[in-house]
Structure formats: structure tokens, C-alpha cells
Motif scaffolding. Structure first.
Motif, PDB file in Angstrom:
ATOM      1  N   ASP A 135      27.710  26.136  54.238  1.00 36.95           N
ATOM      2  CA  ASP A 135      26.879  26.684  55.351  1.00 36.95           C
ATOM      3  C   ASP A 135      28.171  27.508  56.171  1.00 36.95           C
ATOM      4  O   ASP A 135      29.231  27.198  56.238  1.00 36.95           O
ATOM      5  CB  ASP A 135      26.873  25.373  56.446  1.00 36.95           C
ATOM      6  CG  ASP A 135      25.624  24.337  56.099  1.00 36.95           C
ATOM      7  OD1 ASP A 135      25.255  24.769  55.003  1.00 36.95           O
ATOM      8  OD2 ASP A 135      25.492  23.763  56.654  1.00 36.95           O
ATOM      9  N   ASP A 154      31.604  23.613  55.311  1.00 37.66           N
ATOM     10  CA  ASP A 154      31.309  24.325  56.495  1.00 37.66           C
ATOM     11  C   ASP A 154      32.327  25.395  57.073  1.00 37.66           C
ATOM     12  O   ASP A 154      33.621  25.057  57.091  1.00 37.66           O
ATOM     13  CB  ASP A 154      31.196  23.287  58.019  1.00 37.66           C
ATOM     14  CG  ASP A 154      30.002  22.531  57.775  1.00 37.66           C
ATOM     15  OD1 ASP A 154      28.956  22.896  56.949  1.00 37.66           O
ATOM     16  OD2 ASP A 154      30.186  21.542  58.203  1.00 37.66           O
ATOM     17  N   GLY A 182      33.929  21.399  59.931  1.00 33.75           N
ATOM     18  CA  GLY A 182      33.344  20.012  59.290  1.00 33.75           C
ATOM     19  C   GLY A 182      34.244  19.032  58.632  1.00 33.75           C
ATOM     20  O   GLY A 182      35.299  19.159  59.202  1.00 33.75           O
ATOM     21  N   ILE A 222      28.384  28.997  59.616  1.00 28.23           N
ATOM     22  CA  ILE A 222      27.950  28.856  60.863  1.00 28.23           C
ATOM     23  C   ILE A 222      28.336  29.754  61.834  1.00 28.23           C
ATOM     24  O   ILE A 222      29.650  30.166  61.880  1.00 28.23           O
ATOM     25  CB  ILE A 222      28.270  27.656  61.323  1.00 28.23           C
ATOM     26  CG1 ILE A 222      27.942  26.386  60.237  1.00 28.23           C
ATOM     27  CG2 ILE A 222      27.779  27.100  62.694  1.00 28.23           C
ATOM     28  CD1 ILE A 222      28.504  25.068  60.683  1.00 28.23           C
TER      29      ILE A 222
END
Length: 236
Positions: free
Chosen positions: A128, A87, A69, A130
Motif C-alpha cells: 500500500d 505500507d 504499518g 498511502i
């Protein structure tokens, strides 16, 4: 605004057990409610603080991961204009263990409706985690390509510029095609990106092809098939 899912939800696809707040490990990270009043007023710095805290927790427990990110772009030399969250990329098979580690550190971890990530809250910022990037599972090979970089004085693995841009372009669709958000990233990191690899990965998908056309017209990258180190006067 992101809609939070039930904290007790189960993510069967990632093998994530029930997620709920734990007592916390003060050696890993202080409690969120203790530090929230001490956060810097600058949002960018707050996001960096959260990235450093979570990165330090994952490193301490030796989880394979890579920062992704806007914070990853910043680590690679981009401007400090961070987006709304932090992220991290993790492997699907590690999702349960990562969730447990963060819960032990006192972070709130929950499963959203989307089945390709976990979400956490650190120092008031959304994180986040991921495990499926651009519709493909995060692999050990991708994490092996990550570079160890300093993120505001904390060393951690950061997704390679090529993988960063490839994932952004692969996510383009008729419903999500924000060239304006990706263009500054491509411009800033262009010398660090293997554009031939990005083109191969995107194939003949129309949205990435349109983006490549814009990059060529702006002379950010040379036309397809032309050497990247050729002088600009020979590119015209």
C-alpha cells in the motif's frame, strides 16, 4: 480480502496516470513471476522481502517516502509479527511519479476504490502506497520526522513512533476501533513516543480518549498531566 480495482483506473485526486504492468528494470527488482517460487515459506519474511525491494526502488529514484504499518513497528524494535501487507507513506503530489517508477521496475500497480492510496504487488505481497494518513495528506514535514533505520539489513526512512501511533489512534471510529491491535504497539514503543503530542493531535475525540484511559489503567503511560519519568509508586 481486498477487492482489486481495474488496472486501467484513473486516480484524478492523486494525479495518477493510467496504471499498467511495464516490462521492468532488472537492475531494480526481478520480475514477480520469476521469484514467486523462491519466496521463503515464512510469511513474515516474505513481507520483509517485499518491503526491502520496494524501499530500495524508491531510494534509488530518490522519491520522498517513509515506511509505515507493522513493518515500521518491527523496524523500531517491535516483534516480527507482521500483518498482511507492506505500507509506505508518500506525498500526494508524488503519487504519479512513484507509480511510474514501480511500473518501470516490473511491479503491478493499480488504483483501488479508496482515493487515499495506491496498491502494488511485489514478490507476491500486497504493498500500500498511502498519501493520506488518518484523513490528512502525508506532508514533507511528516517525512522529515522519519528515522533512517535498518529493515532486515536495508536502510530506509521509517515513520516516527509518534506519527505511527498518532495515525492509528486518529483512525479510530465507531466502525473501526480495534484497541487490541494497537495496544501491543503502544506498549512496545511507549518509551519512543511523544505522548503529549499524540494527545494534542487527537484532541477530545472519544475513541482515542478511551484508549488513553486503558493505557493509563495498565500503567503503560502515566495519567494525563503527570510527568512521564515519575516513578510508578508515585503514580498510584
Amino acid at each position: 480480502m481486498t477487492q482489486h480495482a481495474d488496472d486501467n483506473a484513473l486516480d484524478q485526486r492523486a494525479g495518477v496516470p493510467e496504471l499498467r504492468l511495464a516490462a521492468g528494470d532488472p537492475e531494480l527488482v526481478p520480475q514477480n513471476d520469476v521469484l514467486k517460487d523462491d519466496l521463503p515459506l515464512d510469511r513474515n519474511q516474505a513481507i520483509l522481502q517485499a518491503a526491502k525491494q520496494v524501499g530500495a526502488i524508491l531510494k534509488k529514484k530518490e522519491h520522498p517516502f517513509a515506511l509505515a504499518g507493522s513493518v515500521a513497528v518491527y523496524a523500531h524494535g517491535g516483534t516480527q509479527n507482521l500483518q498482511h501487507d507492506v505500507d509506505f507513506c508518500i506525498r500526494p503530489e508524488d503519487a504519479g511519479a512513484v507509480a511510474a517508477t514501480l511500473r518501470e521496475a516490473g511491479l503491478t500497480v493499480y488504483t483501488p476504490p479508496e482515493d487515499w492510496l495506491l496498491k502494488a504487488v511485489c514478490l507476491g505481497q500486497q504493498v500500500d502506497l498511502i498519501f493520506e494518513l488518518a484523513h490528512e495528506p502525508v506532508t514533507q514535514e511528516m517525512l522529515d520526522r522519519a528515522e533512517e533505520l535498518s529493515v532486515d539489513s536495508v536502510l530506509m526512512p521509517v515513520l516516527s513512533p509518534t506519527d505511527l501511533v498518532r495515525s492509528l489512534l486518529a483512525a479510530f471510529s465507531e466502525h473501526h476501533c480495534d484497541f487490541g491491535a494497537v495496544l501491543p504497539i503502544a506498549r512496545t514503543l511507549r518509551e519512543k513516543i511523544d505522548w503529549d503530542e499524540v494527545r494534542r493531535a487527537c484532541g477530545d475525540a472519544p475513541m482515542p480518549a478511551a484508549f488513553f484511559f486503558i493505557l493509563e489503567r495498565l500503567e503503560i503511560i502515566p495519567p494525563h498531566g503527570q510527568p512521564h519519568d515519575q516513578p510508578k509508586e508515585n503514580q498510584r
